[in-house]
Motif scaffolding. Structure first.
Motif, PDB file in Angstrom:
ATOM      1  N   LYS A  57      54.183  23.868 124.363  1.00 25.31           N
ATOM      2  CA  LYS A  57      52.750  23.542 124.812  1.00 25.31           C
ATOM      3  C   LYS A  57      51.566  24.980 124.916  1.00 25.31           C
ATOM      4  CE  LYS A  57      53.950  20.209 128.220  1.00 25.31           C
ATOM      5  NZ  LYS A  57      53.654  19.653 129.442  1.00 25.31           N
ATOM      6  N   ILE A  58      52.621  25.898 124.689  1.00 24.01           N
ATOM      7  CA  ILE A  58      51.632  26.872 124.868  1.00 24.01           C
ATOM      8  C   ILE A  58      51.068  27.518 123.230  1.00 24.01           C
ATOM      9  CG2 ILE A  58      51.740  29.601 124.454  1.00 24.01           C
ATOM     10  CD1 ILE A  58      53.646  29.528 127.048  1.00 24.01           C
ATOM     11  N   GLY A  59      51.861  27.247 122.430  1.00 23.71           N
ATOM     12  CA  GLY A  59      52.130  26.829 121.093  1.00 23.71           C
ATOM     13  C   GLY A  59      51.182  26.252 120.597  1.00 23.71           C
ATOM     14  N   LEU A  60      50.718  25.242 120.379  1.00 25.02           N
ATOM     15  CA  LEU A  60      49.972  23.988 120.538  1.00 25.02           C
ATOM     16  C   LEU A  60      48.415  24.667 120.835  1.00 25.02           C
ATOM     17  CD1 LEU A  60      49.117  21.551 119.638  1.00 25.02           C
ATOM     18  CD2 LEU A  60      48.909  20.507 121.551  1.00 25.02           C
ATOM     19  N   ILE A  61      48.018  25.018 122.432  1.00 26.13           N
ATOM     20  CA  ILE A  61      47.243  25.484 122.483  1.00 26.13           C
ATOM     21  C   ILE A  61      46.780  27.223 121.571  1.00 26.13           C
ATOM     22  CG2 ILE A  61      45.733  27.881 124.546  1.00 26.13           C
ATOM     23  CD1 ILE A  61      46.996  25.587 126.343  1.00 26.13           C
ATOM     24  N   TYR A  62      47.877  27.839 121.158  1.00 20.33           N
ATOM     25  CA  TYR A  62      48.034  28.862 120.501  1.00 20.33           C
ATOM     26  C   TYR A  62      46.955  28.751 118.890  1.00 20.33           C
ATOM     27  CZ  TYR A  62      49.022  33.660 120.074  1.00 20.33           C
ATOM     28  OH  TYR A  62      48.856  35.404 120.092  1.00 20.33           O
ATOM     29  N   ALA A  63      47.631  27.184 118.803  1.00 16.04           N
ATOM     30  CA  ALA A  63      47.446  26.957 116.918  1.00 16.04           C
ATOM     31  C   ALA A  63      45.926  26.025 117.312  1.00 16.04           C
ATOM     32  CB  ALA A  63      48.462  26.011 116.927  1.00 16.04           C
ATOM     33  N   LEU A  64      46.007  25.776 118.217  1.00 19.66           N
ATOM     34  CA  LEU A  64      44.345  24.857 118.246  1.00 19.66           C
ATOM     35  C   LEU A  64      43.188  26.419 118.213  1.00 19.66           C
ATOM     36  CD1 LEU A  64      45.047  21.975 120.859  1.00 19.66           C
ATOM     37  CD2 LEU A  64      44.422  22.216 118.007  1.00 19.66           C
ATOM     38  N   SER A  65      43.660  27.134 119.188  1.00 28.09           N
ATOM     39  CA  SER A  65      42.926  28.693 118.775  1.00 28.09           C
ATOM     40  C   SER A  65      42.885  28.737 117.557  1.00 28.09           C
ATOM     41  CB  SER A  65      42.977  29.525 119.762  1.00 28.09           C
ATOM     42  OG  SER A  65      42.207  30.458 119.822  1.00 28.09           O
ATOM     43  N   ALA A  66      43.195  28.938 117.290  1.00 22.13           N
ATOM     44  CA  ALA A  66      43.388  29.703 115.695  1.00 22.13           C
ATOM     45  C   ALA A  66      42.518  28.540 114.629  1.00 22.13           C
ATOM     46  CB  ALA A  66      45.128  29.388 115.250  1.00 22.13           C
ATOM     47  N   ALA A  67      42.857  27.446 114.824  1.00 25.70           N
ATOM     48  CA  ALA A  67      42.223  26.053 114.038  1.00 25.70           C
ATOM     49  C   ALA A  67      40.930  26.432 114.306  1.00 25.70           C
ATOM     50  CB  ALA A  67      42.684  24.597 114.364  1.00 25.70           C
ATOM     51  N   VAL A  68      40.163  26.396 115.316  1.00 24.80           N
ATOM     52  CA  VAL A  68      39.237  26.970 115.625  1.00 24.80           C
ATOM     53  C   VAL A  68      38.243  27.813 114.684  1.00 24.80           C
ATOM     54  CG1 VAL A  68      36.894  27.234 117.024  1.00 24.80           C
ATOM     55  CG2 VAL A  68      38.320  26.006 117.655  1.00 24.80           C
ATOM     56  N   ASP A  69      38.892  29.459 114.090  1.00 29.24           N
ATOM     57  CA  ASP A  69      39.121  30.929 114.553  1.00 29.24           C
ATOM     58  C   ASP A  69      38.894  30.682 112.946  1.00 29.24           C
ATOM     59  OD1 ASP A  69      39.689  33.039 113.541  1.00 29.24           O
ATOM     60  OD2 ASP A  69      41.058  33.328 114.879  1.00 29.24           O
ATOM     61  N   MET A  70      40.349  29.506 112.437  1.00 25.09           N
ATOM     62  CA  MET A  70      40.202  29.434 110.312  1.00 25.09           C
ATOM     63  C   MET A  70      39.361  28.615 109.759  1.00 25.09           C
ATOM     64  SD  MET A  70      43.733  27.836 108.968  1.00 25.09           S
ATOM     65  CE  MET A  70      43.151  26.331 110.227  1.00 25.09           C
ATOM     66  N   SER A  71      38.559  28.102 110.631  1.00 23.53           N
ATOM     67  CA  SER A  71      37.448  27.269 110.527  1.00 23.53           C
ATOM     68  C   SER A  71      35.898  28.013 110.256  1.00 23.53           C
ATOM     69  CB  SER A  71      37.196  26.130 110.807  1.00 23.53           C
ATOM     70  OG  SER A  71      36.754  26.343 112.425  1.00 23.53           O
ATOM     71  N   LEU A  72      36.149  29.061 110.176  1.00 23.62           N
ATOM     72  CA  LEU A  72      34.998  29.999 109.887  1.00 23.62           C
ATOM     73  C   LEU A  72      34.662  30.743 108.897  1.00 23.62           C
ATOM     74  CD1 LEU A  72      34.369  30.939 114.057  1.00 23.62           C
ATOM     75  CD2 LEU A  72      33.263  28.631 112.018  1.00 23.62           C
ATOM     76  N   PHE A  73      36.092  30.688 108.458  1.00 22.54           N
ATOM     77  CA  PHE A  73      36.255  32.692 107.409  1.00 22.54           C
ATOM     78  C   PHE A  73      35.097  31.972 106.458  1.00 22.54           C
ATOM     79  CE2 PHE A  73      39.555  29.573 104.824  1.00 22.54           C
ATOM     80  CZ  PHE A  73      39.077  29.320 104.375  1.00 22.54           C
ATOM     81  N   TYR A  74      35.163  31.127 105.778  1.00 23.07           N
ATOM     82  CA  TYR A  74      34.913  30.500 104.445  1.00 23.07           C
ATOM     83  C   TYR A  74      33.748  31.334 104.819  1.00 23.07           C
ATOM     84  CZ  TYR A  74      32.866  29.126  99.755  1.00 23.07           C
ATOM     85  OH  TYR A  74      31.604  29.561  98.980  1.00 23.07           O
ATOM     86  N   PRO A  75      32.167  30.141 105.907  1.00 25.62           N
ATOM     87  CA  PRO A  75      30.708  30.789 105.496  1.00 25.62           C
ATOM     88  C   PRO A  75      30.483  31.922 106.245  1.00 25.62           C
ATOM     89  CG  PRO A  75      31.778  28.815 107.264  1.00 25.62           C
ATOM     90  CD  PRO A  75      32.223  29.057 106.420  1.00 25.62           C
TER      91      PRO A  75
END
Length: 402
Positions: free
Chosen positions: A247-265
């Motif tokens: 579950k901690i890994g899932l939270i970490y991954a979802l946080s990273a998904a938000v993080d990751m979505s911003l790199f191009y713009p």
């Protein structure tokens, strides 16, 4: 590759593909190392020590890595770093003594410094100031994908098959990244003056850039401090509220998904309008995230804090490295970037150690609130005392072309 626009076409195979593999393996370690140390010792302070020692390894080798890049070129330094990372991960899979775990994370950090300086130097030399934001943001985006996939897979594997299996798989992936770099990465930054006194060069860099290092350097340090404390506190708060590794890994991954979505713009915005346009909002969200984190009571409230921190991290994607590239003077780029990394990586080393001390003496909440306060100070320095470095780099590039 011919269909890709510049600079992506030049960087896809030699830099981006090895970085993708390495990111998955290495980012998983940010979740697994503190959890493994906590499982072995039962002490949050020891988990913080392990992460701090890894940061010390990075810090210790930053300047030597910059010198080696100038003397030997980016390729050898990059490949050596990836190879050592693979070896250390495989060793972590077979040892369980606390002192050995603490010892092994030091070369893990040093190897990360070598890998980082290798690709950073490659992009600095091969890309113009107007390309660096996009080129570096893709690397940072790849690392964020690794921060999504690595902890998610690592948490699942550790939960189902044990930490040793997770470390073995990570070591194998890092070894594949080293092989790809060996086959496809060219040496574009070998030194033409191997007899240069690098010690004097380093001293001169410190002396001639005091103002830069005291202002922009302090902001870089604070950014890295907040990032390292985020990576430590998020899993520890997860344990505190009763969540398991998956579950901690899932939270970490979802946080990273938000993080990751911003790199191009974010990369486009930094190249078009400047580095501050995304850096200042990033600090604001870091402050809010660290204030919200201690208020977490379970999965969903911790997820909110994780998403806020992921947004903060995404808005400053590659920012510290890009500012260093902008400010690096021609002729001594490797050494300057090594010093720049030494300053910024001090945040990585100090962050977990200071947070661990506050956890041991007081509480996790104090560590989080204190980090928010430091972020506020860094934001004020960035706003009031640091010039827009994109303008500096453009002017230097224009003068060079004339």
């Amino acid at each position: 590759m011919a269909l890709l626009p510049s600079p992506y076409n030049r960087l896809l195979i030699p830099i981006y593909l090895p970085s993708l593999l390495m990111a998955v393996a290495h980012q998983a370690m940010f979740l697994l190392l503190p959890l493994y140390a906590l499982e072995l010792s039962g002490s949050a302070a020891f988990a913080a020590l392990v992460m701090g020692l890894r940061g010390f390894g990075v810090l210790f080798f930053d300047v030597p890595a910059g010198v080696l890049v100038s003397r030997l070129g980016n390729r050898l330094v990059l490949i050596s770093g990836l190879t050592i990372i693979s070896i250390v991960m495989l060793l972590l899979a077979v040892v369980s003594a606390e002192w050995l775990i603490a010892l092994l994370v030091i070369p893990l950090g040093a190897a990360h410094a070598a890998w980082f300086l290798g690709w950073l130097s490659h992009i600095t030399v091969s890309c113009s100031p107007n390309e660096r934001g996009r080129a570096t943001s893709v690397i940072a985006g790849i690392q964020r994908f690794g921060a999504f996939a690595g902890p998610l897979a690592g948490g699942f594997i550790a939960q189902e098959f044990g930490y040793s299996t997770a470390f073995f798989i990570g070591g194998g992936i890092a070894a594949l990244a080293a092989l790809l770099s060996f086959l496809y990465t060219n040496n574009i930054n070998s030194s033409k003056t191997p007899n240069t006194n690098h010690y004097k060069t380093i001293v001169n860099i410190f002396q001639s850039n005091k103002k830069i290092f005291s202002t922009a350097g302090s902001v870089a340090l604070i950014f890295q401090f907040m990032r390292s404390v985020r990576q430590l506190l998020l899993p520890l708060f997860g344990v505190m509220v009763g969540l398991d590794a998956a579950k901690i890994g899932l939270i970490y991954a979802l946080s990273a998904a938000v993080d990751m979505s911003l790199f191009y713009p974010v990369g486009i915005a930094m190249d078009r309008w400047g580095r501050k346009w995304t850096g200042l909002p990033s600090i604001l969200f870091f402050i809010i995230g660290f204030i919200v984190l201690p208020l977490s009571q379970g999965f969903y409230s911790l997820l909110v804090a994780g998403i806020l921190l992921g947004l903060a991290n995404g808005l400053s994607v590659g920012l510290v490295q890009i500012i260093g590239m902008d400010l690096s003077p021609p002729g001594v780029r490797g050494e300057f970037l090594g010093v720049w990394r030494l300053i910024s990586d001090s945040g990585w080393a100090i962050g977990p150690l200071l947070a661990g001390l506050m956890v041991d003496l007081a509480s996790l909440s104090l560590a989080s609130f204190s980090t928010a306060g430091l972020g506020l100070a860094g934001g004020l320095v960035f706003l009031l005392m640091v010039p827009e470095t994109l303008s500096i780099a453009r002017k230097r590039s224009k003068n060079k072309s004339e």
